[in-house]
Design an enzyme around this catalytic site. Structure first.
Site, PDB file in Angstrom:
ATOM      1  N   LEU A  71      31.783  36.676  44.723  1.00 54.73           N
ATOM      2  CA  LEU A  71      31.696  37.404  45.981  1.00 54.73           C
ATOM      3  C   LEU A  71      30.566  36.786  46.790  1.00 54.73           C
ATOM      4  O   LEU A  71      29.588  36.286  46.222  1.00 54.73           O
ATOM      5  CB  LEU A  71      31.402  38.897  45.747  1.00 54.73           C
ATOM      6  CG  LEU A  71      32.465  39.727  45.020  1.00 54.73           C
ATOM      7  CD1 LEU A  71      31.958  41.159  44.825  1.00 54.73           C
ATOM      8  CD2 LEU A  71      33.787  39.736  45.764  1.00 54.73           C
ATOM      9  N   ASP A  72      30.683  36.834  48.116  1.00 56.35           N
ATOM     10  CA  ASP A  72      29.615  36.313  48.966  1.00 56.35           C
ATOM     11  C   ASP A  72      28.338  37.123  48.772  1.00 56.35           C
ATOM     12  O   ASP A  72      28.369  38.273  48.321  1.00 56.35           O
ATOM     13  CB  ASP A  72      30.027  36.368  50.441  1.00 56.35           C
ATOM     14  CG  ASP A  72      31.213  35.473  50.750  1.00 56.35           C
ATOM     15  OD1 ASP A  72      31.418  34.489  50.021  1.00 56.35           O
ATOM     16  OD2 ASP A  72      31.934  35.766  51.723  1.00 56.35           O
ATOM     17  N   LYS A  73      27.222  36.533  49.172  1.00 59.15           N
ATOM     18  CA  LYS A  73      25.910  37.162  48.982  1.00 59.15           C
ATOM     19  C   LYS A  73      25.869  38.593  49.496  1.00 59.15           C
ATOM     20  O   LYS A  73      25.360  39.495  48.817  1.00 59.15           O
ATOM     21  CB  LYS A  73      24.841  36.319  49.692  1.00 59.15           C
ATOM     22  CG  LYS A  73      23.440  36.910  49.630  1.00 59.15           C
ATOM     23  CD  LYS A  73      22.434  36.028  50.361  1.00 59.15           C
ATOM     24  CE  LYS A  73      21.048  36.628  50.335  1.00 59.15           C
ATOM     25  NZ  LYS A  73      20.047  35.784  51.049  1.00 59.15           N
ATOM     26  N   THR A  79      28.513  40.499  50.364  1.00 59.94           N
ATOM     27  CA  THR A  79      29.686  41.312  50.001  1.00 59.94           C
ATOM     28  C   THR A  79      29.338  42.091  48.750  1.00 59.94           C
ATOM     29  O   THR A  79      28.863  41.520  47.765  1.00 59.94           O
ATOM     30  CB  THR A  79      30.913  40.421  49.750  1.00 59.94           C
ATOM     31  OG1 THR A  79      31.231  39.691  50.929  1.00 59.94           O
ATOM     32  CG2 THR A  79      32.118  41.265  49.356  1.00 59.94           C
ATOM     33  N   ARG A 111      36.881  37.293  55.781  1.00 61.55           N
ATOM     34  CA  ARG A 111      35.996  37.167  56.941  1.00 61.55           C
ATOM     35  C   ARG A 111      36.622  36.294  58.022  1.00 61.55           C
ATOM     36  O   ARG A 111      36.556  36.623  59.212  1.00 61.55           O
ATOM     37  CB  ARG A 111      34.649  36.605  56.492  1.00 61.55           C
ATOM     38  CG  ARG A 111      33.912  37.522  55.509  1.00 61.55           C
ATOM     39  CD  ARG A 111      32.749  36.830  54.827  1.00 61.55           C
ATOM     40  NE  ARG A 111      31.690  36.473  55.777  1.00 61.55           N
ATOM     41  CZ  ARG A 111      30.623  35.751  55.449  1.00 61.55           C
ATOM     42  NH1 ARG A 111      30.486  35.274  54.217  1.00 61.55           N
ATOM     43  NH2 ARG A 111      29.703  35.484  56.351  1.00 61.55           N
TER      44      ARG A 111
END
Length: 322
Positions: free
Chosen positions: A138-140, A142, A238
């Site tokens: 997962l992104d930082k 998220t 996104r």
């Protein structure tokens, strides 16, 4: 040292892939190790520009003096919401602001470091010592649910499900503006933006990205949308939100940042700015995941509730307050 290639790293150059994994080494050092035979792929000597495939096995010989650098990752005693745990895997709710694995500039304050503190015994012989316990990302900023395999067998059983796209994921996104459609499918090709390599965009070449969406609620200025990604491309949801005209609230990289609040009247702008300061990042949450248990082979599903700050904005949308 051995590293196994995950589905998300297919087609990457060997030297580029390892420079992001072995953050102790420069790319030049890694290229030298490849050329002198210290790094093998599937027991074969390859060139630095070799393109990787899923499940490739990379062997790194650290016995030579010039290759002896610190590979030990530090553990980090940091709060982590563990939702479920058995002998095969754990389910965690990743917090905002924590990147998943070590990378240049952040080697010891990642989810991997937290996992090494919490699951030291289980992960000490992990299949990928540079990213123990990681089979997806997962992104930082998220938040939300992640599967953490606790042994090699579970790692490959779960990784194979990601490759076959049989794992079902659900995200909640809080976006700008009112969505016109209540449901639909976004299907395109994503590739890196040539001007900004950390950003992705639709392209004629790249990797297929497919997301199904369902509108939860449209407020006057913000909307809540449920996403069901079929593929797992970097920044997929996104980008899909941005290119549909509804960037995710707080997403500075994809046009959903604080500058958008300047488009509104003072009272509304003030409220939006308060929300920005509350979440300090984009509002995307991995809400649930469903997959086949690696041992019992039964379908299992787990959910993670958004954090308090996310829910303040989410509830404001549901209650027609924004």
């Amino acid at each position: 040292m051995k590293i196994s290639v995950s589905l998300s790293d297919e087609l990457k150059r060997l030297d580029s892939f390892l420079s992001k994994r072995l953050v102790q080494f420069s790319r030049t050092n890694i290229q030298k190790m490849i050329s002198n035979g210290s790094i093998l792929v599937n027991q074969k000597i390859v060139k630095k520009n070799f393109r990787l495939s899923y499940s490739d096995q990379i062997d790194i010989d650290t016995s030579k003096k010039e290759n002896q650098k610190k590979f030990m990752l530090e553990s980090w005693d940091h709060p982590l919401d563990i939702l479920y745990e058995d002998k095969d895997f754990a389910i965690v709710n990743k917090p905002r602001g924590v990147i998943v694995h070590p990378a240049p500039g952040n080697y010891d304050k990642t989810l991997v470091n937290i996992l090494l503190h919490r699951f030291k015994k289980e992960l000490e012989d992990a299949i990928d010592p540079s990213r123990p316990g990681i089979v997806h990302r997962l992104d930082k900023n998220t938040t939300g649910i992640m599967i953490i395999p606790l042994n090699d067998y579970s790692h490959w059983k779960i990784a194979d499900q990601f490759k076959a796209r049989t794992i079902q994921k659900e995200y909640i996104a809080l976006t700008w503006s009112q969505w016109k459609e209540k449901s639909g499918v976004i299907d395109n090709i994503l590739n890196r933006n040539k001007r900004n390599p950390i950003q992705f965009e639709s392209s004629d070449t790249g990797k297929k990205a497919l997301s199904r969406f369902e509108l939860i609620k449209s407020g006057e200025y913000l909307s809540a949308v449920r996403f069901f990604p079929k593929t797992g491309r970097t920044h997929q949801i996104r980008v899909h939100c941005k290119e549909s005209g509804f960037p995710i609230f707080g997403d500075e990289l994809y046009g959903g940042g604080i500058k958008k609040s300047k488009e509104f009247m003072k009272e509304t702008k003030t409220k939006l700015d308060d929300y920005f300061s509350l979440v300090q990042g984009h509002c995307l949450h991995a809400h649930s995941i469903e997959f086949e248990h690696p041992s019992t082979l039964e379908r299992v599903k787990f959910s993670a509730e958004p954090n308090k700050d996310f829910n303040i904005i989410y509830n404001a949308i549901l209650n027609d307050e924004i």
